[in-house]
Design a protein around this motif. Structure first.
Motif, short mmCIF file in Angstrom:
data_model
loop_
_atom_site.label_atom_id
_atom_site.label_comp_id
_atom_site.label_asym_id
_atom_site.label_seq_id
_atom_site.Cartn_x
_atom_site.Cartn_y
_atom_site.Cartn_z
N ILE A 101 32.30 57.46 57.52
CA ILE A 101 31.45 56.59 56.71
C ILE A 101 32.26 56.04 55.54
O ILE A 101 33.22 56.65 55.07
CB ILE A 101 30.19 57.31 56.18
N GLN A 103 31.25 53.60 51.93
CA GLN A 103 30.12 53.00 51.25
C GLN A 103 30.42 52.77 49.77
O GLN A 103 31.36 53.33 49.21
CB GLN A 103 28.91 53.93 51.37
N TYR A 110 32.59 49.61 45.33
CA TYR A 110 33.44 50.43 46.20
C TYR A 110 34.61 51.00 45.40
O TYR A 110 35.14 50.33 44.50
CB TYR A 110 34.00 49.58 47.34
N GLY A 128 33.26 57.80 48.27
CA GLY A 128 32.64 56.85 49.21
C GLY A 128 33.09 56.97 50.65
O GLY A 128 32.65 56.20 51.50
N PRO A 147 23.52 54.22 48.54
CA PRO A 147 24.40 53.17 48.00
C PRO A 147 23.61 52.06 47.32
O PRO A 147 22.47 51.77 47.66
CB PRO A 147 25.10 52.65 49.27
N HIS A 161 23.58 49.69 52.37
CA HIS A 161 24.01 50.09 53.71
C HIS A 161 25.25 50.98 53.62
O HIS A 161 25.92 51.03 52.58
CB HIS A 161 24.33 48.86 54.57
N ILE A 162 25.52 51.66 54.71
CA ILE A 162 26.72 52.49 54.86
C ILE A 162 27.45 52.02 56.10
O ILE A 162 26.84 51.84 57.16
CB ILE A 162 26.34 53.97 54.98
N ARG A 178 26.83 49.53 61.09
CA ARG A 178 26.26 49.82 59.78
C ARG A 178 24.99 50.63 59.92
O ARG A 178 24.32 50.56 60.95
CB ARG A 178 25.92 48.52 59.03
#
Length: 231
Positions: A101, A103, A110, A128, A147, A161-162, A178
């Protein structure tokens, strides 16, 4: 004495690398993944010091000595858990996939040199990035932060979203997709979701299954295939 150079050429090699004997070997298979180093203990916990991430049953107990992640502090934002199962095209769970992942933090920034926005705070306690192995039931699991929204290509903001990457046997190139959150702000105007039909869009939207717990299954092939991106 004159030696004909052609007579000195060795005979064609005949061994297990010779295609005349065995034909072309499969080149499309990758994995299973080496659990001593790829999914690491604590790699799926971006918030605390649990051992989420690796699968201790796949290595001798005496060898399960990798250090836990070392968070520098408590990240800002709402702690959530994301989970789901990974299935192949026949609907079978994949027990040895690896999920990554990536994010933004709770403020929508970020931790990357490519995100230089000074007007959005950078959380020093949140990296992240995480990585987890799927278990024998094909289940993955992460603990992270909800996030924030990040800028979109049209000047607006994307829905929270991730980014997910899936690595699995037979998958040469990682599958990128995503995970969005049902009911969150910006879903209707998100540029990625807007490019998809409603029924395909649903393959990217996690559903709440408990307090702070979100679930999204990933299907690598077939009628219920998750939308993957051509990056």
């Amino acid at each position: 004495m004159t030696i004909d150079p052609a007579s000195r050429l060795p005979a064609p090699r005949v061994d297990n690398q010779d295609p005349a004997l065995f034909g072309q070997t499969p080149s499309q298979t990758v994995g299973p993944f080496f659990h001593y180093g790829l999914p690491w203990k604590g790699g799926a916990d971006l918030v605390g010091r649990s051992d989420m991430g690796a699968r201790p049953e796949l290595m001798p107990e005496a060898h399960y000595v990798l250090n836990l992640s070392s968070p520098t502090g408590t990240p800002l934002g709402d702690v959530i858990e994301i989970t789901g199962r990974v299935f192949d095209g026949q609907g079978a769970a994949i027990p040895d996939a690896m999920i990554e992942i990536w994010q933004a933090n709770a403020a929508g920034r970020y931790r990357s040199v490519n995100d230089s926005r000074d007007d959005v705070p950078l959380d020093p306690h949140f990296i992240g990035f995480g990585r987890a192995a799927t278990d024998e039931d094909g289940r993955y699991r992460f603990r992270t932060i909800m996030p924030g929204r990040v800028p979109g290509p049209d000047g607006g903001r994307q829905a929270p979203h991730i980014a997910l990457s899936v690595f699995a046997r037979g998958v040469v190139k990682r599958l990128a997709t995503r995970l969005y959150f049902a009911g969150s702000a910006g879903l209707e105007s998100d540029p990625v979701l807007a490019a998809l039909s409603p029924e395909r869009r649903d393959t990217l939207i996690a559903q709440a299954v408990g307090e702070g717990v979100w679930a999204l299954d990933l299907v690598l092939q077939g009628a219920r295939e998750t939308v993957f991106f051509d990056l």
